[in-house]
Design a protein around this motif. Structure first.
Motif, mmCIF file in Angstrom:
data_model
loop_
_atom_site.group_PDB
_atom_site.id
_atom_site.type_symbol
_atom_site.label_atom_id
_atom_site.label_comp_id
_atom_site.label_asym_id
_atom_site.label_seq_id
_atom_site.Cartn_x
_atom_site.Cartn_y
_atom_site.Cartn_z
ATOM 1 N N LEU A 420 30.766 36.366 38.958
ATOM 2 C CA LEU A 420 31.989 35.576 38.865
ATOM 3 C C LEU A 420 32.910 36.130 37.780
ATOM 4 N N ARG A 421 32.328 36.453 36.629
ATOM 5 C CA ARG A 421 33.152 36.978 35.537
ATOM 6 C C ARG A 421 33.837 38.279 35.969
ATOM 7 N N LYS A 500 22.570 40.701 26.292
ATOM 8 C CA LYS A 500 22.759 40.894 27.724
ATOM 9 C C LYS A 500 21.471 41.371 28.383
ATOM 10 N N ARG A 501 20.735 42.269 27.734
ATOM 11 C CA ARG A 501 19.484 42.757 28.302
ATOM 12 C C ARG A 501 18.465 41.640 28.424
ATOM 13 N N LYS A 512 25.051 48.629 29.675
ATOM 14 C CA LYS A 512 26.204 48.705 28.769
ATOM 15 C C LYS A 512 27.005 47.410 28.861
ATOM 16 N N ILE A 513 27.849 47.217 27.860
ATOM 17 C CA ILE A 513 28.705 46.041 27.831
ATOM 18 C C ILE A 513 29.978 46.337 28.616
ATOM 19 N N GLU A 514 30.249 45.495 29.607
ATOM 20 C CA GLU A 514 31.475 45.605 30.388
ATOM 21 C C GLU A 514 32.548 44.707 29.757
ATOM 22 N N VAL A 829 35.594 50.987 23.099
ATOM 23 C CA VAL A 829 35.899 49.594 23.440
ATOM 24 C C VAL A 829 35.828 49.456 24.958
ATOM 25 N N PRO A 830 35.090 48.479 25.481
ATOM 26 C CA PRO A 830 34.915 48.343 26.929
ATOM 27 C C PRO A 830 36.237 48.177 27.672
ATOM 28 N N PHE A 831 36.334 48.808 28.823
ATOM 29 C CA PHE A 831 37.480 48.641 29.712
ATOM 30 C C PHE A 831 37.007 48.928 31.131
ATOM 31 N N ALA A 832 37.803 48.528 32.107
ATOM 32 C CA ALA A 832 37.459 48.740 33.511
ATOM 33 C C ALA A 832 38.518 49.620 34.156
#
Length: 927
Positions: A420-421, A500-501, A512-514, A829-832
């Motif tokens: 959902l996120r 998260k793990r 990894k952190i999204e 820094v996380p990005f998509a």
């Protein structure tokens, strides 16, 4: 047709005023409108084109699109003198729509946001049109003060009044311009040289006050229009305000290029000609011939420091806008600026008006949403869902969501479902793709405009009047901040990854952190830490009581609109001796009501809507007015910002003397003082009241936002300057966030929380000291992530507008999306990929090349807090606490806030601290 008919119906003098034409032209001969109206338009357009006028036709009649290009268009289309009413009507309608898209979000900024609007040269509000007309204008204003009007401003009773006020402002400013031009003409005949030194000093003061009068007149209307078009519940009011804003935005461009205004400043204040021998209109700002070179005391040197600062500020701003260029280049710069204004407005309007609706499918995802956002609340957040695809209230397999900020942030922070996120993040961060092209064009035109004016880049131009000075120093500051925060950031990211793990498994998302993980895991870990701290504290002191196993209830219910406002009242009373009193708002004065369509029914929530407060000092008397517009509604600006409706200033008398240093005192009767009016605009949670309480509950982060904007409002109300152009937040943009961050800190101070701000809405009991301390500690959690993200955004802002701007329209230029991804990758820094959050980055308009200022000002605020207020907040007895609070508050007011932009911010900060500032206190606040 209506514009041409007006020529027959009104005297020619009125027509000349409405079209900004001073001298009559033979083309205005009264002719048969029915037979020859197209010939009249053609002739009018040719005259405007020939003389370089920026307005086409009568503003009142809302003739279409302004500028020389449109004059040319009319000449081409009307070349035969023929045309049909149908085709012209279509053109008028199309151009009115285009006109709405060319209006700027700059103001006081302004900005933006907290969006403090960006500064204009002519900014503020109005009482006087000139020294000679001031008493009449003031008398008229006093007569009308008892009548309820929008924003408490005279003659603002109907949407159409905005256009009338805009035209009146142009007329009154033109009167001042003629007065200055007349003085300049007389001085060319040698009259000025015959004046005594004392008379020259008086003339210099008069000139500065007249320039400030122009600023005051224009922005009485344009600042009110900016607020109205951003917040009014009525579309008719927003349209009327938008029309006025467009007219005056363009008129400001004319003012900035007015040679007589600039020459008056150079001649009467700097005591030099301001021109070279080649061209009387080509100004050489680098060569000044004055008495100073002959060893004599200049006129400028005999003025007070505030007057000198006003003079230098006005000169820098004129020259930064290209007044020193040749006529041809000035015209080119003005055309570029018109394009920039339109692009800025289009970018901002897309953010405000564009809402993306999308469906999530599957019972599991629908249940996740229902757990977090009840359907009745969701219906209020997804207010404009497409009628073609409604979502049934009882649907369990599909649900329509929107890119609404509040909904998006809530789901990202509280949904344990990664699926959902991810969907919410991807949909909301691709919601305004059209802004990518707008941004690309904005970057290009800002760069072309800046280089034409002689700057290496737009960033160099913007930073020339900031504390930091140059882009190189911005990069040095960001490098230091990154080096000091890097270790904390890495530790924060490792903590999130471990969480998260544990929750999703080691293989989730390739370990990894999204970007959609960050809001959820920071919220989750903060809550866990709060619970652990609370339990450890309780175990160490079992008798302390006040322990709750449910960590989610530790802070819930303690914050409300009502408690927050009561805290503000106590704060200004204790710090400054000010009484903040709520007053009733007549219907005519409200903007949360669409009286034109809803028969006077408010469109706001039932609690905590529009509020009005008057501020009064125990010695100085009335200080001004502050409105609170706190909750979302259709058509309203979607962020949080401080808007200036009217700036304060010490009015000059008829001789132009005024007060040489307004901050040193004023007439206690306030007869010579223009009181400021400001508005705090937020989009806090809609009312969610309990049946047993009428209070509107807030999250703690919303309280922080409210107190941040309150700091901006106080900065405007508490300044005392001779010029509205230097009033309140009209200071260096990398300084003005200092007071707002300082007052935001009160919302996290344990002593203030437990004694004043945090009271449970059911019991009325205050938050315990230990609970308040835990809340303050939670603010330091993941500060490394916040700071690193701000650094990346600041670097992106600098990259966009640097010497090698990020615009695909330049040969070999990188796109903004490519630069966005590159900077995030480099910083870790996380990005998509494929998303473009920066297409919603409104600060690129209001804070372009200046976003670093948030971090910059936070370092000053942290230093002032720890040095001046933090120690004073922890005094033992109530009497001692009151005394030290007043002492600290007085120092902050008298050494900083009172000066607005009338004093060098570096000097103000040193005066408050009694030393040079340090960044150490900022990093001491990072856990």
């Amino acid at each position: 047709k209506s514009a041409i008919a007006a020529i027959n119906q009104q005297n020619l003098a009125t027509i000349y005023q409405n079209t900004n034409i001073v001298q009559p032209h033979k083309s205005f001969a009264v002719i048969n409108v029915h037979d020859h109206w197209m010939v009249m338009v053609k002739s009018l357009a040719r005259n405007m084109l020939r003389q370089g006028y920026r307005s086409l036709g009568c503003h009142r009649c809302r003739l279409p699109q302004t500028g020389l290009a449109v004059a040319t268009e009319y000449i081409n289309d009307c070349g035969t003198g023929t045309g049909t009413g149908t085709s012209t009507s279509g053109r008028l309608q199309t151009n009115r729509q285009e006109h709405q898209q060319t209006q700027s979000q700059q103001s006081t900024r302004r900005w933006h946001h907290s969006l403090l609007p960006g500064r204009r040269k002519y900014s503020g509000s109005s009482f006087t049109s000139s020294a000679s007309e001031g008493s009449h204008y003031l008398h008229q204003q006093q007569q009308q003060q008892q009548q309820a009007t929008l924003f408490s401003l005279p003659n603002l009773l109907h949407p159409s009044d905005f256009l009338q006020l805009a035209n009146d402002a142009v007329r009154d400013c033109d009167a001042v311009r003629r007065e200055l031009a007349s003085s300049l003409s007389s001085s060319n005949d040698g009259e000025h040289n015959n004046l005594t030194n004392e008379q020259k000093v008086v003339k210099a003061k008069q000139t500065l006050h007249l320039l400030d009068d122009i600023s005051n007149i224009v922005c009485t209307v344009i600042d009110a229009a900016e607020l109205c078009r951003s917040v009014h519940a009525s579309p008719s009011w927003r349209r009327g305000a938008g029309d006025a804003f467009g007219i005056l935005s363009e008129y400001i461009g004319n003012l900035n290029a007015d040679a007589n205004l600039y020459l008056s400043l150079r001649r009467f204040v700097f005591d030099d000609d301001g021109k070279n021998e080649n061209d009387g209109n080509d100004f050489n700002s680098n060569e000044t011939t004055s008495n100073e070179e002959n060893g004599l005391m200049t006129i400028l040197a005999q003025l007070s420091p505030e007057y000198q600062r006003m003079a230098h500020a006005m000169r820098r701003e004129f020259e930064r806008d290209g007044i020193h260029l040749t006529y041809t280049k000035r015209e080119e710069a003005r055309e570029l600026n018109n394009v920039i204004v339109g692009l800025e407005s289009l970018f901002s309007n897309n953010i405000t008006e564009k809402t993306k609706h999308y469906d999530i499918n599957g019972e599991e995802l629908v249940r996740e949403v229902d757990k977090i956002v009840p359907r009745h609340v969701l219906g209020r957040l997804v207010r404009t869902a497409p009628a073609a695809a409604p979502t049934a209230p009882s649907s369990t397999s599909s649900l329509t969501l929107s890119s609404d900020n509040l909904l998006t942030n809530t789901l990202l922070a509280h949904s344990p479902s990664a699926a959902l996120r991810r969907e919410v993040y991807l949909q909301s961060h691709t919601s305004i793709p059209e802004n990518l092209r707008v941004l690309d064009s904005l970057v290009r035109h800002r760069h072309l405009h800046s280089t034409l004016l002689g700057y290496p880049s737009y960033a160099h131009r913007v930073l020339s009047d900031r504390m930091v000075g140059t882009p190189e120093r911005v990069h040095e500051f960001l490098d230091r901040m990154e080096a000091r925060s890097r270790s904390v950031y890495k530790r924060d990211m490792e903590v999130m990854l471990n969480a998260k793990r544990r929750m999703e498994g080691a293989a989730s998302d390739h370990g990894k952190i999204e970007p959609w993980d960050v809001p959820f895991y920071t919220s989750l870990i903060k809550a866990q830490r709060q619970h652990r701290r609370w339990k450890e504290d309780h175990d160490a002191n079992p008798a302390g009581g006040d322990y709750d196993e449910d960590e989610s209830s530790q802070f819930a219910g303690y914050f409300s609109v009502e408690n927050s406002i009561e805290g503000m009242k106590m704060l200004v009373r204790d710090l400054f001796g000010i009484v903040m009193k709520e007053v009733e708002i007549p219907t005519e004065e409200r903007w949360d009501v669409d009286t034109l369509n809803n028969a006077g029914q408010s469109t706001t929530t039932s609690n905590g809507g529009l509020k009005k407060f008057d501020f009064h000092h125990e010695e100085d008397g009335p200080l001004g007015t502050m409105y609170f517009d706190l909750h979302p509604r259709d058509g309203k600006f979607v962020h949080a910002a401080h808007f200036t409706i009217r700036c304060g200033r010490i009015r000059n008398d008829s001789s132009g003397h005024g007060n040489d240093d307004a901050s040193n005192g004023r007439d206690k009767s306030n007869d010579n003082h223009q009181l400021p009016i400001v508005a705090l605009v937020c989009n806090l949670s809609p009312s969610s009241t309990s049946s047993s309480s009428s209070q509107t509950l807030l999250s703690h982060s919303e309280v922080e936002t409210l107190y941040h904007e309150f700091g901006h409002g106080l900065h405007s109300l508490l300044s005392r300057t001779s010029f509205q152009h230097l009033s309140g937040t009209r200071a260096a943009m990398d300084f003005v966030e200092t007071p707002s961050h300082l007052f935001e800190t009160f919302s996290r101070d344990p002593q203030f929380l437990s004694s004043t701000l945090a009271r449970h809405y059911l019991t009325g009991l205050p938050m315990s000291q230990r609970r308040a301390e835990h809340l303050a500690l939670s603010h330091t959690d993941f500060r490394g992530v916040e700071v690193q993200t701000q650094i990346v955004h600041s670097r992106f802002d600098q990259a966009l507008f640097g010497t090698e701007p990020c615009s695909a329209s330049f040969p070999g230029g990188a796109s903004s999306t490519e630069m966005w991804e590159r900077l995030h990758e480099g910083a870790g820094v996380p990005f998509a990929r494929g998303t473009h959050w920066h297409s919603r980055f409104g600060h690129l308009v209001t804070y372009g090349a200046g976003y670093y200022g948030y971090l910059y000002a936070q370092t000053f605020a942290a230093d002032i807090w720890r040095s001046i207020l933090s120690k004073r907040m922890s005094s033992s007895s109530p009497e001692a606490l009151a005394a030290v609070r007043r002492e600290g508050g007085t120092k902050i007011w008298k050494d900083m806030l009172i000066h607005g932009g009338a004093k060098d911010p570096k000097v103000m900060i040193r005066d408050v601290l009694d030393r040079e500032p340090s960044v150490d206190p900022f990093f001491q606040g990072m856990s």
